[in-house]
Design a protein around this motif. Structure first.
Motif, short mmCIF file in Angstrom:
data_model
loop_
_atom_site.label_atom_id
_atom_site.label_comp_id
_atom_site.label_asym_id
_atom_site.label_seq_id
_atom_site.Cartn_x
_atom_site.Cartn_y
_atom_site.Cartn_z
N GLY B 76 0.80 -1.22 0.00
CA GLY B 76 0.00 0.00 0.00
C GLY B 76 0.83 1.27 0.00
N GLY B 77 0.31 2.29 -0.68
CA GLY B 77 0.97 3.60 -0.72
C GLY B 77 2.38 3.49 -1.26
N ALA B 78 2.55 2.78 -2.40
CA ALA B 78 3.86 2.61 -3.04
C ALA B 78 4.88 2.04 -2.06
CB ALA B 78 4.36 3.91 -3.65
N ALA B 80 4.87 2.25 1.21
CA ALA B 80 4.92 2.94 2.50
C ALA B 80 4.36 2.06 3.61
CB ALA B 80 4.14 4.25 2.42
N GLU B 81 3.33 1.27 3.28
CA GLU B 81 2.72 0.38 4.26
C GLU B 81 3.77 -0.55 4.90
OE1 GLU B 81 0.04 -2.33 2.43
OE2 GLU B 81 -0.72 -3.11 4.32
N THR B 110 5.85 11.07 -1.73
CA THR B 110 4.55 11.14 -1.08
C THR B 110 4.59 11.91 0.23
OG1 THR B 110 4.94 9.10 0.14
CG2 THR B 110 3.85 8.90 -1.99
#
Lengths: 168, 337, 503
Positions: B76-78, B80-81, B110
């Motif tokens: 998720g989130g490129a 980031a997760e 981001t």
């Protein structure tokens, strides 16, 4: 579900329609707000990040308003009971324990929480004898433990009991 | 006097030795006590995913670890997760993460709050190559000709397909643009396989696919490599097609396009772990790298087999971070810029 | 007839005792995976990859390894329908459309019929797709290459237009839920610029709203809450439980031959493109509802409404292996993991795979035939068993379903936040259903929202903002045209009937 069944209404349709439409409107407004921040124009190479969400938000808000009008315009006889007190009690008697269950997952792990949840449900709503309750609730958690942790190696949240048994 | 000095010195040595001993024993002794979670900050099926699962398979097959290892995708989130998860697991020695370039690009693009310094570098496994590809039906014989054609066509005429937005593929594209002054239309797709097929179908003019993503179409006579974004040529001399091997692909620098880029495939742990714990994983992955299966994987994917550890690794990561900041600043990819 | 000879060769490779045993193991595991929403097909295959890694080193081992993995995949395709029909909880995304008629059928006491219809049509869909792969693969494989961003957008538009027509619910409620679905799909990373949107700095929202969580909540939890209102019993308790149900349903099925053919075609098309099994099932359901003479009965519990999505989902799931093998493009997350497996074993998918690894490819194709037959036998013999689950008293099965839902929601991103979201969606499902806000458009919008948006914006990048790209060649033009035709079809037919009445 109809007025004929005689229960006292907890909410009527008009209230429910209004609340839901208001929630929709609020969600739409949030979407518009964030899309405006990101830019919702159409540049030479196509729409910007917020372009689609912005118009989606606008449509949500407009349809929420229309649904709100329609809800308020409900005639007296159509404004029947949305949910009766007795029904609501039944629904909440499951919803509240479920919420507690979800809250417990983080504290005591999903297996123990599930066993407690199943046990409570069976004892309270099903009135089963204690040995049946214990067998089903513990057996259920054991089966899931075997499937997820043992065979498929998918780690699920675990708590103090598993730590005590050295299982995590 | 001398005797006393010797005695004092001797006892000091003994004391240090005694102090060091338990530590040395500990360093030998630390081992995972429960299942190790191997996090992939990318989706299933991608390059990082394949490498992590191959490593997991090798560890399981050769029984390199007593405890089990599970692979968890947190894309998720490129990515980031996944990074936030490891950042939050301060001091947990049962969690490791494989990184790709999103270790640098995601926080920059981001604004999600994490940095590789929140993690503990363990070991670089390899570096992934990037190759400039075009369709065989196009007339360009070299990177030079291709860039010249892109320049002649003018800005926003040539389409570069790539994986993800503001990640490695787009950064390489931006670096080419900064160097040559022309402008590509960068079209982001979800996965490397899709990107290669878009090029085969002539929906794009070029890609910078990893070797493993495009090799099948190269061998199938649909795509051709123009140059590799590595300062040195790839070492693999086995013929891949009838006429060419990986080492026959010129470097981009040789072809007059002075851009180089390699992507990190390395292992990190959460912050606040002990050196003994880090050492355990260093040893583990050294053993993985020694297996024939791993060597096979390296050759098939034409990886750059640079593999650093310890301070060298950390220094490399720091240099690479600085370079990403510079490239992304120039391309205006940084959040809030 | 080279293909037939190669195929026979493939059967020779596959038909060993060990491989047949692996098939049974794979199917059973796959069914378990399909039933539990927490274990996606991709998950199951991924977890077994390392195991097959050592298997693949033995001679002929890669074929055994892919048989095991692909059978898990078939099993999951079969298994997804079970919980959809019994409890209104789709075990897999592609069985959402199966709930629309499958669950009402179960409520009428015809769970056995619904399950039989679902399994049988899954088998038919797969069979058609395998035949297409066997005989047409060289022609069909190239077809996927025609698909650039505008074509993909047109396919998603077509799916959407095929499914969303005139519904019985108030139009602005339909619009509101549909747009809510699109808004939820937009949360997370913008696929084109990489910026975060609608996350408001929350790390939980980084991942966006997963389709599975919404579906488990809206359908599964929502349904349990609705059932509670009406007392503590499942309506399907009187379900027939003997194997005769299978034969009776089989007698009924040939009536829907046209739906089967149509759905298989839709499924194969969506698999090869690759558009995915989930959109395929929705598209097929929508098309069937529109063209069937019982169209207005869809959603009330008719067998045809189970046949359509199941045939298409399984056809698409099977056909998706073709672009995976010939182009290296996975049509689904599960196919993506299978693809990773091939690479780890040292097989390079691509145009040359069919030439260089003949034994492997034809072994795989032969195992598709056998695997699906084995799968059908396994699941059909279990129909009475599955239907019997409905006899378990509500106060026992309901909490267990809740637990399954919670685990399913948790495993999507390993986050308890998602379990809370599932509960929120559950309440939403309950309220929406009572207020006549339709759920299906919401779900479809979550599935297709981000994919459609990325294809649209990719197309705009490529065309530099020129909308005419959606009519720029025969393929994309006819897809877009067909989509628009389907969208306006109800309007046109209404006008037409009005006009006729006017005269």
């Amino acid at each position: 579900m109809t007025e004929g069944s005689g229960g006292k209404p907890a909410f009527r349709y008009r209230v429910a329609e209004t609340v839901v439409a208001a929630v929709f409107f609020a969600l739409g407004a949030i979407v518009i707000f964030d899309s405006a921040r990101l830019g919702f124009g159409w540049r030479e190479d196509g729409p910007q990040t917020g372009y689609f969400p912005f118009y989606i938000g606008v449509i949500i808000c407009v349809s929420a308003l229309i649904n709100l009008m329609a809800g308020l315009a409900e005639t007296k006889e159509k404004n029947r009971s949305f949910v009766e007190v007795e029904q609501l009690k039944l629904v909440l008697s499951v919803l509240v324990p479920t919420a507690v269950y979800v809250g417990l997952i983080g504290w005591i792990g999903i297996y123990v929480a599930s066993a407690l949840f199943v046990a409570l449900f069976m004892r309270w709503l099903g009135k089963y004898t204690w040995w049946k309750v214990a067998a089903v609730s513990i057996g259920n958690s054991l089966v899931f433990f075997l499937i997820f942790e043992f065979w498929f190696r998918i780690p699920l949240p675990k708590g103090p009991l598993e730590a005590l048994l050295g299982l995590n | 006097m001398r005797n006393l000095f010797e005695r004092v010195a001797g006892s000091m040595v003994a004391m240090t030795a005694m102090a060091a001993l338990p530590q040395a024993v500990l360093a030998q002794a630390w081992e995972p006590t429960k299942t190790v979670e191997f996090i992939i900050p990318a989706g299933t099926g991608g390059g990082a995913d394949q490498m992590a699962r191959a490593a997991q398979g090798i560890i399981a097959k050769h029984k390199l670890m007593k405890q089990a290892m599970v692979v968890v995708n947190k894309a998720g989130g490129a990515g980031a997760e996944g990074f936030l998860d490891v950042k939050g697991a301060q001091g947990d020695p049962h969690k490791i993460i494989i990184t790709l370039s999103n270790l640098f690009t995601t926080p920059l693009a981001t604004g999600v709050p994490f940095n590789w310094r929140d993690l503990t570098p363990v070991k670089m496994l390899a570096l992934d190559q990037f190759v400039l590809w075009t369709n065989v039906s196009k007339p360009y014989k070299s990177a030079k000709e291709y860039i010249a054609a892109a320049k002649a066509a003018g800005p926003n005429k040539f389409k570069m397909a790539g994986t993800g937005a503001k990640q490695e593929d787009q950064i390489i594209t931006a670096a080419i643009e900064q160097l040559t002054g022309t402008k590509f239309i960068y079209v982001p797709f979800k996965g490397g396989g899709d990107v290669a097929v878009q090029l085969v179908g002539n929906h794009a003019d070029s890609t910078v696919n990893n070797p493993i993503e495009a090799v099948a179409h190269w061998r199938g006579g649909k795509l051709k490599p123009l140059c590799v974004f590595d300062p040195k040529r790839m070492p693999y001399k086995t013929k891949v097609t009838d006429t060419m091997s990986w080492s026959d692909i010129p470097t981009c620098k040789e072809s007059g396009l002075d851009v180089d880029y390699l992507m990190l495939r390395g292992i990190f742990m959460p912050g606040g772990v002990t050196p003994a714990q880090v050492q355990y994983y260093v040893e583990l992955f050294r053993k993985v790298q020694a297996t024939p299966e791993w060597k096979d994987l390296m050759e098939r994917g034409a990886f750059n087999q640079t593999s650093l550890e310890g301070k060298e690794y950390a220094d490399w990561v720091a240099r690479e971070e600085a370079r990403h900041i510079q490239l992304m600043k120039a391309a205006r990819f940084i959040a809030g810029q | 007839m080279d293909e037939i000879q190669s195929l026979l060769q493939g059967f020779v490779v596959v038909l060993t005792l060990k491989n047949i045993a692996l098939m049974f193991t794979g199917i059973v595991l796959g069914v378990i995976i399909g039933v539990l929403p927490g274990l996606g097909g991709a998950n199951g295959v991924a977890i077994l990859l390392p195991l097959t890694f050592s298997m693949s080193q033995a001679p002929g081992g890669t074929t055994s390894a892919i048989i095991l993995l692909s059978c898990i995949y078939w099993g999951a395709l079969f298994g997804g329908a079970i919980t959809s029909i019994l409890f209104n909880i789709p075990g897999e995304p592609w069985s959402v459309a199966t709930t629309f008629d499958g669950y009402p059928l179960a409520q009428k006491g015809r769970a056995g019929a619904a399950l039989t219809a679902a399994f049988t049509s899954s088998f038919v869909g797969a069979l058609v797709a395998v035949i297409v792969i066997t005989f047409l693969s060289p022609i069909v494989a190239g077809f996927a290459l025609e698909f650039g961003p505008p074509e993909f957008f047109a396919v998603y538009l077509l799916t959407f237009c095929a499914f969303v027509g005139m519904s019985k619910e108030p139009p602005f409620k339909t619009l509101a839920t549909m747009m809510l679905g699109f808004a939820l799909a937009a949360v997370g990373t913008d696929p084109v610029t990489g910026t975060l949107r609608l996350t408001f700095g929350s790390t939980h929202l980084l991942t966006g709203f997963d389709f599975l969580i919404a579906v488990i909540g809206l359908f599964g939890i929502g349904e349990i809450l609705l059932t509670l209102e009406e007392g503590l019993a499942f309506k399907g308790a009187q379900a027939k439980m003997n194997i005769k149900v299978v034969l009776e349903t089989w007698k009924e099925l040939p009536k829907y031959w046209l739906t089967s053919i149509r759905s298989s075609a839709v499924g194969c098309f969506m698999g090869i493109v690759p558009g995915g099994a989930t959109p395929a099932s929705f598209m097929s359901y929508g098309v069937a509802r529109r063209f069937s003479k019982d169209g207005d009965k869809f959603g009330t519990g008719i067998v045809e409404g189970v046949v359509a999505p199941e045939t298409a989902a399984h056809a698409a799931g099977t056909a998706a292996l073709l672009p995976m093998l010939t182009l290296g493009v996975p049509g689904s997350p599960t196919a993506a993991v299978l693809l990773g497996g091939l690479l780890i074993w040292g097989l390079q998918p691509g145009p040359l795979l069919f030439v260089e690894q003949k034994d492997f490819v034809w072994g795989l194709i032969a195992s598709m035939y056998l695997g699906n037959i084995v799968g059908l036998i396994v699941v059909l013999t279990c129909v009475p068993l599955f239907a019997a689950i409905l006899r378990v008293p509500f106060s026992v099965i309901a909490p267990i379903i809740m637990v399954i839902c919670a685990i399913g929601a948790y495993t999507v991103h390993n986050s308890i936040f998602d379990v809370w979201m599932m509960l929120v969606f559950g309440v939403m499902g309950y309220v929406f259903k009572k207020l006549q806000y339709p759920l299906a458009p919401l779900v479809l919008a979550i599935v297709l929202g981000d994919r459609a948006e990325s294809s649209f914006r990719q197309a705009m990048l490529v065309a530099q903002g020129d909308m005419s790209v959606f009519f720029s060649n025969a393929l994309v033009g006819s897809l877009t045209g067909l989509a628009l035709f389907l969208l306006f079809w109800p309007l046109m037919s209404m006008l037409w009937s009005k006009l006729r009445r006017g005269i």
